[in-house]
Every structure is written in structure tokens, then in C-alpha cells.
Design an enzyme around this catalytic site. Structure first.
Site, PDB file in Angstrom:
ATOM      1  N   GLY A  69      -7.641   2.437   7.816  1.00  0.00           N
ATOM      2  CA  GLY A  69      -7.543   0.981   7.721  1.00  0.00           C
ATOM      3  C   GLY A  69      -8.748   0.356   7.034  1.00  0.00           C
ATOM      4  CB  THR A 120      -8.461   0.869   1.792  1.00  0.00           C
ATOM      5  OG1 THR A 120      -9.079   2.143   1.685  1.00  0.00           O
ATOM      6  CG2 THR A 120      -8.159   0.328   0.415  1.00  0.00           C
ATOM      7  NE  ARG A 127      -3.428   9.154  -9.099  1.00  0.00           N
ATOM      8  CZ  ARG A 127      -3.952   8.610  -8.000  1.00  0.00           C
ATOM      9  NH1 ARG A 127      -3.171   8.189  -7.039  1.00  0.00           N
ATOM     10  NH2 ARG A 127      -5.260   8.504  -7.868  1.00  0.00           N
ATOM     11  CG  ASP A 145      -5.243  11.353  -6.186  1.00  0.00           C
ATOM     12  OD1 ASP A 145      -5.169  10.499  -5.277  1.00  0.00           O
ATOM     13  OD2 ASP A 145      -6.318  11.724  -6.683  1.00  0.00           O
ATOM     14  CE  LYS A 194      -2.986  10.500   6.202  1.00  0.00           C
ATOM     15  NZ  LYS A 194      -4.202  11.064   5.594  1.00  0.00           N
ATOM     16  CG  ASP A 230      -6.598   7.935   6.457  1.00  0.00           C
ATOM     17  OD1 ASP A 230      -6.343   9.024   5.954  1.00  0.00           O
ATOM     18  OD2 ASP A 230      -7.494   7.780   7.270  1.00  0.00           O
ATOM     19  CG  PHE A 278      -4.827  15.091   2.043  1.00  0.00           C
ATOM     20  CD1 PHE A 278      -5.467  13.861   1.949  1.00  0.00           C
ATOM     21  CD2 PHE A 278      -4.503  15.768   0.883  1.00  0.00           C
ATOM     22  CE1 PHE A 278      -5.785  13.329   0.708  1.00  0.00           C
ATOM     23  CE2 PHE A 278      -4.824  15.246  -0.361  1.00  0.00           C
ATOM     24  CZ  PHE A 278      -5.461  14.023  -0.447  1.00  0.00           C
ATOM     25  CD  GLU A 293      -3.228   0.351   0.518  1.00  0.00           C
ATOM     26  OE1 GLU A 293      -2.828   1.303  -0.193  1.00  0.00           O
ATOM     27  OE2 GLU A 293      -4.422   0.131   0.730  1.00  0.00           O
ATOM     28  CG  ASP A 294      -0.977   4.670  -1.616  1.00  0.00           C
ATOM     29  OD1 ASP A 294      -1.667   3.829  -0.991  1.00  0.00           O
ATOM     30  OD2 ASP A 294      -1.481   5.573  -2.299  1.00  0.00           O
ATOM     31  CB  ILE A 295      -0.953   6.337   2.500  1.00  0.00           C
ATOM     32  CG1 ILE A 295      -1.229   7.025   3.829  1.00  0.00           C
ATOM     33  CG2 ILE A 295      -2.056   6.635   1.501  1.00  0.00           C
ATOM     34  CD1 ILE A 295      -1.076   8.543   3.771  1.00  0.00           C
TER      35      ILE A 295
HETATM   36  P1  5GP Z   1      -8.091   4.167   4.579  1.00  0.00           P
HETATM   37  O1  5GP Z   1      -9.084   3.266   3.916  1.00  0.00           O
HETATM   38  O2  5GP Z   1      -7.011   3.442   5.348  1.00  0.00           O
HETATM   39  O3  5GP Z   1      -8.752   5.230   5.422  1.00  0.00           O
HETATM   40  O4  5GP Z   1      -7.380   4.993   3.430  1.00  0.00           O
HETATM   41  C1  5GP Z   1      -6.493   4.385   2.578  1.00  0.00           C
HETATM   42  C2  5GP Z   1      -6.523   4.961   1.186  1.00  0.00           C
HETATM   43  O5  5GP Z   1      -7.011   6.298   1.197  1.00  0.00           O
HETATM   44  C3  5GP Z   1      -5.126   5.033   0.624  1.00  0.00           C
HETATM   45  O6  5GP Z   1      -4.802   3.873  -0.087  1.00  0.00           O
HETATM   46  C4  5GP Z   1      -5.200   6.257  -0.243  1.00  0.00           C
HETATM   47  O7  5GP Z   1      -5.718   5.903  -1.501  1.00  0.00           O
HETATM   48  C5  5GP Z   1      -6.173   7.163   0.456  1.00  0.00           C
HETATM   49  N1  5GP Z   1      -5.511   8.094   1.400  1.00  0.00           N
HETATM   50  C6  5GP Z   1      -5.503   8.043   2.748  1.00  0.00           C
HETATM   51  N2  5GP Z   1      -4.825   9.071   3.278  1.00  0.00           N
HETATM   52  C7  5GP Z   1      -4.370   9.787   2.219  1.00  0.00           C
HETATM   53  C8  5GP Z   1      -3.576  10.981   2.109  1.00  0.00           C
HETATM   54  O8  5GP Z   1      -3.126  11.616   3.066  1.00  0.00           O
HETATM   55  N3  5GP Z   1      -3.317  11.401   0.844  1.00  0.00           N
HETATM   56  C9  5GP Z   1      -3.780  10.760  -0.273  1.00  0.00           C
HETATM   57  N4  5GP Z   1      -3.459  11.289  -1.452  1.00  0.00           N
HETATM   58  N5  5GP Z   1      -4.530   9.643  -0.208  1.00  0.00           N
HETATM   59  C10 5GP Z   1      -4.808   9.172   1.020  1.00  0.00           C
HETATM   60 MG    MG Z   2      -3.852   3.263  -1.794  1.00  0.00          MG
END
Ligand code: 5GP
Ligand code: MG
Length: 186
Positions: free
Chosen positions: A111, A113, A171, A165, A137, A109, A158, A105-107
Site C-alpha cells: 500500500g 505506492t 509484461r 514484470d 495482496k 501490495d 510475487f 492499479e495493477d496490484i
Molecule cells: P506497494 O507499494 O503496494 O507495496 O506495491 C505496489 C507496486 O509494487 C505495484 O504497483 C507493482 O508495481 C509492484 N508490485 C507489488 N507486488 C508485485 C508483484 O507481485 N509482482 C510485480 N510484478 N509487481 C509487484
Molecule cells: Mg503498479
């Protein structure tokens, strides 16, 4: 545009947050750890599009284990906020039964996803699942799944760049930038 200390995307300004040299060093360290942990084994690397494409590309080039690649496309974000719902835009095609799967995963947040993906993955009955993420995060991650490889733990801001993006833009930036001023809304 791509080497600036700050960038403007749509109406928001973002400041340099993690330099590309730091990213490169950390990705190298993550790859070394993965090479050690999976030594002599074959692994299915499962990338979560879109944001992962840059770190995935850099990480893969450093892996000297036997690797096959799978991609899924998931979306949970609208603008700079999580919608709380995950949409599957492109699913898993291959049979992952009895295989070792490394999710990249890139990030991470909240959890959300990741949880969605793990539920999907488990129906394939892989032998093992590990999770790698460039950014975490940690203040808002629900913590339900142990994360095996974490590049950087970051505060709840963010971020864009290095694959990530803001409403479609940013990106291609080689560094990671964080939005100026305000904390991200939960
Ligand atoms: P989660 O489902 O864990 O809340 O969020 C995960 C997904 O949300 C990441 O794979 C990404 O696509 C997007 N995301 C979460 N935080 C950020 C952020 O700070 N910047 C960007 N560009 N995307 C984010
Ligand atoms: Mg992602």
C-alpha cells in the site's frame, strides 16, 4: 512462449496462476460495477504506470461512462521486493480540482505506492477519489485506505504477466503467473 503453463524469466520460474479468461471475466465485472456507480457522471481515470497498462486498456474499453485519462508513473519495486520508497518518474499534469478521480492499479501490495499517490492527489483537491486494483495482496496490505474495486485477492506471492514484470521481463504475457516455490520476502 506466451501461452505456456510455466515461464522462466531471468533465473526464476513462474507457474500459471490466473488464466486470461478468468481475468477477462473479472475485468468485465469490475467495469459493470464502475459503470453503475458513475452512471451519468464524468470520471478521470488515473492509471499508475508501468504495470497497469494492460488492465487499464481492457477496463477502459468496457466503460460506457464519460472518461478522461491521466497517467502517473511510480516505482517502488526492485526485482521481486518492495523497496519501501516510492519514486515519481512522471507526475500529474492536469488540474483535477473538483473532479471525480478513479485510480486504477495493477496490484496493491503493502500500500506504500497507493499512499504516496493519494497524498499527491489530495493536493489537487478532487471532488472524490475511488480506487480500483486488479490484484490485492490482502495479507500484507496495510489497509489504511478503503479499496472500492478489487479484481482478485491473492496470497503473498510475487506475480508477473498481464502488464506486470520481473526486472523488466514478462509484461507481455496474457496470463498471470506466480513465482514457483518460495513466498515473497516482505
Ligand atoms: P506497494 O507499494 O503496494 O507495496 O506495491 C505496489 C507496486 O509494487 C505495484 O504497483 C507493482 O508495481 C509492484 N508490485 C507489488 N507486488 C508485485 C508483484 O507481485 N509482482 C510485480 N510484478 N509487481 C509487484
Ligand atoms: Mg503498479
Amino acid at each position: 512462449m506466451i501461452e505456456k503453463e510455466s515461464v522462466k524469466l531471468h533465473e526464476l520460474t513462474f507457474d500459471l496462476f490466473i488464466d486470461k479468461k478468468e481475468i477477462k471475466k473479472r475485468v468485465q465485472e469490475m467495469a459493470e460495477q464502475i459503470n453503475q456507480d458513475y452512471a451519468g457522471r464524468q470520471v478521470v481515470v488515473l492509471g499508475v504506470l508501468d504495470g497497469v497498462f494492460m488492465v487499464l486498456s481492457d477496463l477502459l474499453k468496457k466503460l460506457d461512462i464519460s472518461v478522461s485519462l491521466e497517467m502517473v508513473k511510480l516505482k517502488s519495486y526492485q526485482g521481486e521486493n518492495s523497496t519501501g520508497k516510492v519514486h515519481k518518474l512522471l507526475g500529474l499534469n492536469s488540474n483535477l480540482k473538483d473532479l471525480d478521480v478513479l485510480v486504477v492499479e495493477d496490484i496493491i501490495d503493502t500500500g506504500t505506492t497507493l499512499g504516496f499517490l493519494l497524498d499527491l492527489l489530495k493536493t489537487h483537491q478532487p471532488k472524490s477519489i475511488k480506487i480500483a486494483t486488479l490484484l490485492l495482496k490482502k495479507e500484507i496490505y496495510h489497509g489504511r485506505y478503503p479499496l472500492d474495486y478489487i479484481g482478485f485477492s491473492i496470497p503473498n506471492r510475487f506475480v508477473v504477466g498481464y502488464g506486470m514484470d520481473y526486472d523488466g521481463l514478462g509484461r507481455q504475457l496474457p496470463h498471470i503467473y506466480a513465482v514457483q516455490g518460495q513466498l515473497q520476502k516482505a
